[in-house]
Design a protein around this motif. Structure first.
Motif, PDB file in Angstrom:
ATOM      1  N   GLN A 172       0.815  -1.215   0.000  1.00  0.00           N
ATOM      2  CA  GLN A 172       0.000   0.000   0.000  1.00  0.00           C
ATOM      3  C   GLN A 172       0.851   1.270   0.000  1.00  0.00           C
ATOM      4  O   GLN A 172       0.349   2.351  -0.298  1.00  0.00           O
ATOM      5  N   TRP A 173       2.129   1.155   0.382  1.00  0.00           N
ATOM      6  CA  TRP A 173       2.979   2.362   0.412  1.00  0.00           C
ATOM      7  C   TRP A 173       3.229   2.859  -1.004  1.00  0.00           C
ATOM      8  O   TRP A 173       3.594   2.108  -1.908  1.00  0.00           O
ATOM      9  N   ARG A 174       3.050   4.177  -1.223  1.00  0.00           N
ATOM     10  CA  ARG A 174       3.328   4.816  -2.514  1.00  0.00           C
ATOM     11  C   ARG A 174       4.547   5.728  -2.427  1.00  0.00           C
ATOM     12  O   ARG A 174       4.939   6.351  -3.407  1.00  0.00           O
ATOM     13  N   GLY A 175       5.110   5.840  -1.253  1.00  0.00           N
ATOM     14  CA  GLY A 175       6.247   6.722  -1.005  1.00  0.00           C
ATOM     15  C   GLY A 175       6.361   6.924   0.493  1.00  0.00           C
ATOM     16  O   GLY A 175       5.678   6.255   1.287  1.00  0.00           O
ATOM     17  N   ALA A 176       7.192   7.864   0.906  1.00  0.00           N
ATOM     18  CA  ALA A 176       7.351   8.137   2.334  1.00  0.00           C
ATOM     19  C   ALA A 176       6.047   8.663   2.912  1.00  0.00           C
ATOM     20  O   ALA A 176       5.426   9.574   2.355  1.00  0.00           O
ATOM     21  N   ALA A 177       5.606   8.085   4.022  1.00  0.00           N
ATOM     22  CA  ALA A 177       4.326   8.465   4.618  1.00  0.00           C
ATOM     23  C   ALA A 177       4.428   9.830   5.285  1.00  0.00           C
ATOM     24  O   ALA A 177       5.348  10.083   6.072  1.00  0.00           O
ATOM     25  N   LEU A 178       3.484  10.734   4.949  1.00  0.00           N
ATOM     26  CA  LEU A 178       3.346  12.048   5.597  1.00  0.00           C
ATOM     27  C   LEU A 178       4.600  12.916   5.453  1.00  0.00           C
ATOM     28  O   LEU A 178       4.846  13.802   6.267  1.00  0.00           O
ATOM     29  N   GLU A 179       5.394  12.666   4.418  1.00  0.00           N
ATOM     30  CA  GLU A 179       6.647  13.407   4.290  1.00  0.00           C
ATOM     31  C   GLU A 179       6.413  14.905   4.174  1.00  0.00           C
ATOM     32  O   GLU A 179       7.171  15.708   4.725  1.00  0.00           O
ATOM     33  N   GLU A 180       5.338  15.303   3.492  1.00  0.00           N
ATOM     34  CA  GLU A 180       5.096  16.738   3.300  1.00  0.00           C
ATOM     35  C   GLU A 180       4.662  17.436   4.586  1.00  0.00           C
ATOM     36  O   GLU A 180       4.613  18.659   4.654  1.00  0.00           O
ATOM     37  N   PHE A 181       4.355  16.659   5.635  1.00  0.00           N
ATOM     38  CA  PHE A 181       3.839  17.252   6.880  1.00  0.00           C
ATOM     39  C   PHE A 181       4.828  17.135   8.035  1.00  0.00           C
ATOM     40  O   PHE A 181       4.441  17.301   9.187  1.00  0.00           O
ATOM     41  N   ARG A 182       6.067  16.855   7.769  1.00  0.00           N
ATOM     42  CA  ARG A 182       6.986  16.572   8.875  1.00  0.00           C
ATOM     43  C   ARG A 182       7.333  17.811   9.686  1.00  0.00           C
ATOM     44  O   ARG A 182       7.937  17.706  10.751  1.00  0.00           O
ATOM     45  N   SER A 183       6.945  18.983   9.209  1.00  0.00           N
ATOM     46  CA  SER A 183       7.141  20.187  10.029  1.00  0.00           C
ATOM     47  C   SER A 183       6.008  20.391  11.022  1.00  0.00           C
ATOM     48  O   SER A 183       6.080  21.281  11.871  1.00  0.00           O
ATOM     49  N   VAL A 184       4.954  19.595  10.916  1.00  0.00           N
ATOM     50  CA  VAL A 184       3.815  19.684  11.848  1.00  0.00           C
ATOM     51  C   VAL A 184       4.058  18.658  12.957  1.00  0.00           C
ATOM     52  O   VAL A 184       4.070  17.451  12.682  1.00  0.00           O
ATOM     53  N   PRO A 185       4.255  19.083  14.211  1.00  0.00           N
ATOM     54  CA  PRO A 185       4.670  18.133  15.268  1.00  0.00           C
ATOM     55  C   PRO A 185       3.786  16.904  15.378  1.00  0.00           C
ATOM     56  O   PRO A 185       4.287  15.784  15.446  1.00  0.00           O
ATOM     57  N   ASP A 186       2.456  17.090  15.418  1.00  0.00           N
ATOM     58  CA  ASP A 186       1.573  15.926  15.571  1.00  0.00           C
ATOM     59  C   ASP A 186       1.735  14.941  14.421  1.00  0.00           C
ATOM     60  O   ASP A 186       1.725  13.719  14.618  1.00  0.00           O
ATOM     61  N   LEU A 187       1.861  15.461  13.214  1.00  0.00           N
ATOM     62  CA  LEU A 187       1.974  14.584  12.053  1.00  0.00           C
ATOM     63  C   LEU A 187       3.378  14.000  11.932  1.00  0.00           C
ATOM     64  O   LEU A 187       3.556  12.906  11.400  1.00  0.00           O
ATOM     65  N   GLU A 188       4.380  14.722  12.428  1.00  0.00           N
ATOM     66  CA  GLU A 188       5.735  14.174  12.421  1.00  0.00           C
ATOM     67  C   GLU A 188       5.805  12.925  13.299  1.00  0.00           C
ATOM     68  O   GLU A 188       6.419  11.918  12.934  1.00  0.00           O
ATOM     69  N   ILE A 189       5.146  12.976  14.473  1.00  0.00           N
ATOM     70  CA  ILE A 189       5.114  11.809  15.358  1.00  0.00           C
ATOM     71  C   ILE A 189       4.477  10.622  14.642  1.00  0.00           C
ATOM     72  O   ILE A 189       4.971   9.494  14.688  1.00  0.00           O
ATOM     73  N   GLU A 190       3.373  10.893  13.938  1.00  0.00           N
ATOM     74  CA  GLU A 190       2.680   9.814  13.231  1.00  0.00           C
ATOM     75  C   GLU A 190       3.542   9.285  12.092  1.00  0.00           C
ATOM     76  O   GLU A 190       3.571   8.082  11.821  1.00  0.00           O
ATOM     77  N   SER A 191       4.297  10.173  11.417  1.00  0.00           N
ATOM     78  CA  SER A 191       5.136   9.721  10.301  1.00  0.00           C
ATOM     79  C   SER A 191       6.239   8.796  10.794  1.00  0.00           C
ATOM     80  O   SER A 191       6.583   7.814  10.132  1.00  0.00           O
TER      81      SER A 191
END
Length: 941
Positions: A116-135
């Motif tokens: 199911q992976w199409r690339g790095a997960a949530l890479e565009e959101f890694r500056s957002v702390p909550d989403l960085e944790i999830e990534s």
């Protein structure tokens, strides 16, 4: 259907079509809400995420604008993005978020999950702390899946796995499990020297880069490689393990740190299958001995220890006791799996406790329908598979664990079987009726080799007696569902059986108060509940305090009652309890405890519905009348259409024409007719109520209130005011609602001074009753008294009314305040926000069946479209609204003082075009016109 993909660049699909989500803030908003799993995300947290440095001064309005636009991207599913008291939430169905889908698939199909992976997960959101944790967590999940796939290939003897294991180790050079997999792959290739060299290299790298030592497992693996090939002691069960990823991980995690873990749950839920899967997995690792002792065929407690000794090959002589088993295992490192302990629970408890004292290297994994209550025991309770609700998306449906299990079992006899669109509803109903119970699914699935799925569904009344067809099965308890349930039932004490039978008539489960009111005998009901939950015959929801029987268990118990002649008495107790519940809930729903009463009312609906139908079948008119009239006030503010139907059905029943409480029934039915927009019928029933009791009787408040509503909707505001005042004076506990309604009528009639006086009286009445729905309605009316003068001043009142109404389940008040808020927002210049809200409200009113409010909203929305230049759709909506018998009257005079909007049709189209519009409305149908109206509103941004 929605699809939100985060395993790569964010992507949104709506009903299969890709939809672009532009702008960083909107993409962050969608990602955060999707990952919240349907839980609310607070406004403050969203603002912090969308604007990391300096939020705008009007951050909440800016957030609302992004939410509104995101709803537009969701198109017909915009109502899934909801405002709640704490913030916003996005409701996604199972399988609609690729992250959830992968996590659900990871345990049973790691290769499928990894794909199911199409690339790095949530890479565009890694500056957002909550989403960085999830990534970071998703990166870890991907690495674990890579390891799981390598593990599967190793176990399967895939000779090409070594190259991939080497690549994985190079990509994650400090990951110990990956390093161990490479060592094992090299050893399996007969390259023991290289395997030991790789282990030594990993040790040095870990020490040089982190200063740490590897876990002891690496040293064990090195010793095993040096000693020769790894042994496999327990065979893996045939077929994939479906839908048990979380439970498998729980058991493995608990076994890593604890000596005794018991997997429990109802018969047929898959306890043995899960335990054997785990035993095979641990056995394949070669780290310790694993032994499985099957106890299903051991019918006497005194033979338990002998069965364990024989399975383990222990050297014993004469009678074998628990101490003998423990002594023989004193210096062993072993995982001991005791399968099917429930009928030998006392003996198993003694064996496990004794072994744990004398043999510290032994861990025990037990399966049992009852917990063993061994000191230090950890329990993993298996639940049946969840049953999917939506059959519209076949691809998503096929991914659900219950459906996958059905397909897997069917394919054992029909290799090409799959769920087709024509079968989907039948398969889901089969799963629902079987409670998602794995054994039941197996029993039903084997039937598709000889009949279509629709025939399997039709024969579900025989589900308890379907056979597995396991010719060699040594456990007779697993050959039919009835046998499975009966084997647990026979282990119960008489008091436990009596309570279980008393609960059987309740399809919606029960709370503790109900248990205490119906429990037979002198035993403590709470103690009995604990024992029934421990026996896996009753499921408990400790958060809501509810206790439920599986559908199949309930069917078994009802058969038991029928067979012993106890069914009539049990049903009589059930109906009496539901009558008492209706009276209790109806009373609480017009007081300070309304919030809890609303939640409980909705929870008890299955029981109330069944009791009402049972009372009708038994000719128990008193029970039906008591339930219906008791809930009369509660139904006014709520979207509980079946309560309205009960009242109208009763009013038309000639069997109660001479009943002493006929007037109450007629009055309640009049209110129900008003709610669905049948104003003529509402007026007729109100007149009949008045004729039955007289205008001054206390019960006349029902007729006065309905007369007030009919007059109000037909534009006679003076009569509406007078009727509602009479209703308030006749019924003290709901006076606030009717006085606020009278104030609304006065305001719409242009008499602001009288409206103010009446609304002040309503507020005073609400302070006495402290009923949230009535307070919410009066707050809404406060906004209506202001809106025509200062639209922006009215908005906070509407917002407060909506929040209060939503909190207590008063959907009607939430809706009318929402219509007013949308109109006020448009007047204040927020056209796109108003359009989005109108679209949501049209869907809500259509679902709830409030016809009058639906077409008032449609007219207001048509006004907005007309002003936006979309004249044709606006004209269609106005023509259609004029044709609806329940639509409220509107005119320039009415619109001047109210939130109802008046747009002359002749301002939109020429007179000669009206006939063509009527023909188009007839062709589209009202539902088609509403769909078109929603589409146009969605296009206003």
């Amino acid at each position: 259907m929605l699809a939100v993909d985060l395993l790569g660049p964010l992507a949104l699909r709506v009903d299969g079509a890709p939809v672009a989500v532009p702008g960083r803030q909107r993409r962050v908003l969608l990602a955060l809400l999707a990952l919240a799993g349907g839980r609310p995300v607070g406004v403050g947290r969203l603002i912090d995420a969308l604007w990391e440095d300096a939020p705008p001064e009007n951050a909440e309005q800016a957030l609302y604008n992004h939410v509104s636009r995101l709803r537009g991207h969701l198109r017909p599913h915009g109502d899934r993005l909801e405002r709640v008291a704490a913030g916003y939430r996005l409701r996604l169905e199972p399988g609609e978020l690729d992250v959830d889908f992968v996590r659900g698939l990871a345990g049973s199909d790691p290769a499928g999950a990894l794909a199911q992976w199409r690339g790095a997960a949530l890479e565009e959101f890694r500056s957002v702390p909550d989403l960085e944790i999830e990534s970071v967590a998703l990166d870890e999940l991907r690495l674990r899946l890579v390891d799981d796939v390598l593990e599967q290939r190793l176990v399967a003897g895939d000779g090409s796995v070594t190259a991939d294991a080497r690549a994985a180790a190079a990509a994650a050079p400090l990951r110990e499990r990956t390093a161990q997999l490479l060592v094992r792959a090299l050893a399996a290739d007969g390259r023991a020297a290289e395997a030991l060299a790789e282990a030594a290299t990993y040790r040095r790298r870990l020490a040089d880069e982190t200063g740490l030592d590897p876990s002891p497992e690496l040293a064990v693996l090195e010793q095993q490689v040096a000693a020769g090939p790894l042994r496999h002691r327990v065979a893996r069960p045939t077929g994939p393990l479906v839908g048990r990823t979380l439970e498998r991980e729980d058991v493995l995690r608990l076994l890593a740190d604890n000596a005794t873990v018991t997997v429990t749950g109802p018969g047929g839920v898959g306890k043995t299958r899960l335990a054997l899967e785990i035993a095979a997995e641990l056995s394949a690792s070669g780290e310790e001995d694993v032994a499985v002792v099957a106890l299903a065929a051991v019918d006497r407690a005194d033979r338990l220890c002998q069965a364990i000794a024989s399975t383990l090959g222990l050297r014993t002589s004469g009678h074998v006791a628990a101490a003998d088993v423990a002594a023989a295992l004193a210096h062993r490192r072993l995982l001991l799996v005791l399968d099917n302990c429930e009928h030998l629970a006392d003996g198993c408890r003694d064996v496990v406790a004794t072994v744990r004292q004398a043999a510290p290297g032994v861990r025990v994994l037990a399966t049992s329908r009852v917990t063993l209550h061994v000191p230090g025991e950890y329990v993993v309770r298996l639940q049946p598979f969840s049953v999917p609700r939506d059959v519209g998306d076949l691809a998503s449906l096929r991914r659900q664990p219950a459906v996958r299990a059905f397909v897997e079992h069917a394919r054992r006899r029909l290799p090409d079987f799959d769920v087709q669109e024509a079968d989907a509803a039948d398969v889901v109903e089969v799963l629902r009726r079987l409670d998602g119970l794995p054994l039941g699914i197996e029993l039903a699935a084997r039937q598709v080799s000889v009949m279509p799925v629709r025939e399997v569904r039709r024969r579900l009344d025989r589900a308890l007696d379907l056979a597995t067809g396991r010719a060699g099965a040594d456990d007779a308890r697993q050959r039919t569902l009835r046998a499975t349930i009966d084997s647990s039932y026979q282990l119960l004490a008489p008091a436990e059986r009596a309570l279980l039978l008393a609960l059987a008539p309740f399809p919606g489960g029960v709370d503790l108060a109900t248990v205490e009111s119906i429990a037979p005998g002198p035993d403590d009901p709470v103690d009995l509940l604990h024992r029934l939950v421990d026996a896996s015959l009753l499921s408990a929801d400790p958060v809501w305090g509810r206790y439920r029987l599986l559908y199949t268990v309930r069917g078994f118990l009802l058969d038991e009652l029928a067979g012993t002649g106890g069914l009539d008495a049990a049903q009589e107790v059930f109906v009496a309890r539901c009558v008492a519940l209706a009276e209790e809930l109806g009373d609480a729903a017009i007081g300070p405890d309304e919030v809890a009463a609303d939640r409980r009312l909705r929870t008890e609906l299955d029981n109330l519905r069944a009791a009402w139908d049972l009372a009708a079948a038994r000719g128990d008119h008193d029970a039906r009348i008591q339930m219906t009239t008791a809930l009369g006030d509660a139904m006014t503010w709520r979207d509980l259409r079946e309560l309205w139907a009960w009242a109208r059905e009763l009013a038309g029943d000639p069997a109660i024409a001479a009943h002493p409480r006929l007037a109450e029934v007629l009055g309640t039915a009049a209110e129900a007719a008003r709610l669905v927009g049948d104003l003529d019928e509402a007026a007729r029933l109100a007149d009949a109520t008045m004729a039955a009791v007289g205008p001054d009787a206390g019960a006349a408040y029902l007729a006065w209130s309905v007369r007030g509503s009919v007059a109000h909707f037909r534009g006679d505001f003076t009569a509406a005011r007078d009727h509602w005042v009479r209703a308030g004076e006749s019924r003290g506990r709901t006076a606030g609602a009717w006085l606020a309604s009278a104030a609304l009528a006065s305001s719409y009639g242009g008499d602001g001074a009288t409206a103010r006086t009446l609304l002040d009286r309503a507020h005073a009445a609400d302070e006495r009753t402290r009923c949230p729905s009535q307070i919410a309605f009066a707050t809404y009316v406060e906004g209506e008294l202001r809106v025509t003068r200062e639209p922006e001043e009215s908005i906070p009142f509407y917002v407060e009314a909506i929040a209060t109404a939503r909190g207590c389940g008063a959907r009607f008040v939430e809706g009318v305040a929402g219509v007013a808020l949308a109109s006020a927002r448009e007047r204040a210049g927020d056209v796109s926000g108003a359009a989005a809200q109108y679209a949501e409200l049209l869907t809500s009113w259509q679902r709830s069946g409030h016809s009058t409010q639906l077409w008032t909203t449609a007219r207001n929305a048509a006004g907005l479209l007309a002003r936006a230049g979309r004249r044709h759709t606006a004209a269609l909506a106005l023509v259609c609204a004029d044709l609806q018998p329940g639509a409220a009257a509107v005119s320039p005079a009415i619109a001047r003082h109210s939130g109802r909007q008046f747009v002359p049709l002749t301002d939109l189209v020429a007179a000669e075009e009206v006939a063509g519009l009527r023909a188009e409305v007839a062709r589209l149908s009202p539902a088609g016109v509403l769909d078109l109206l929603r589409q146009e509103l969605a296009g206003i941004g």
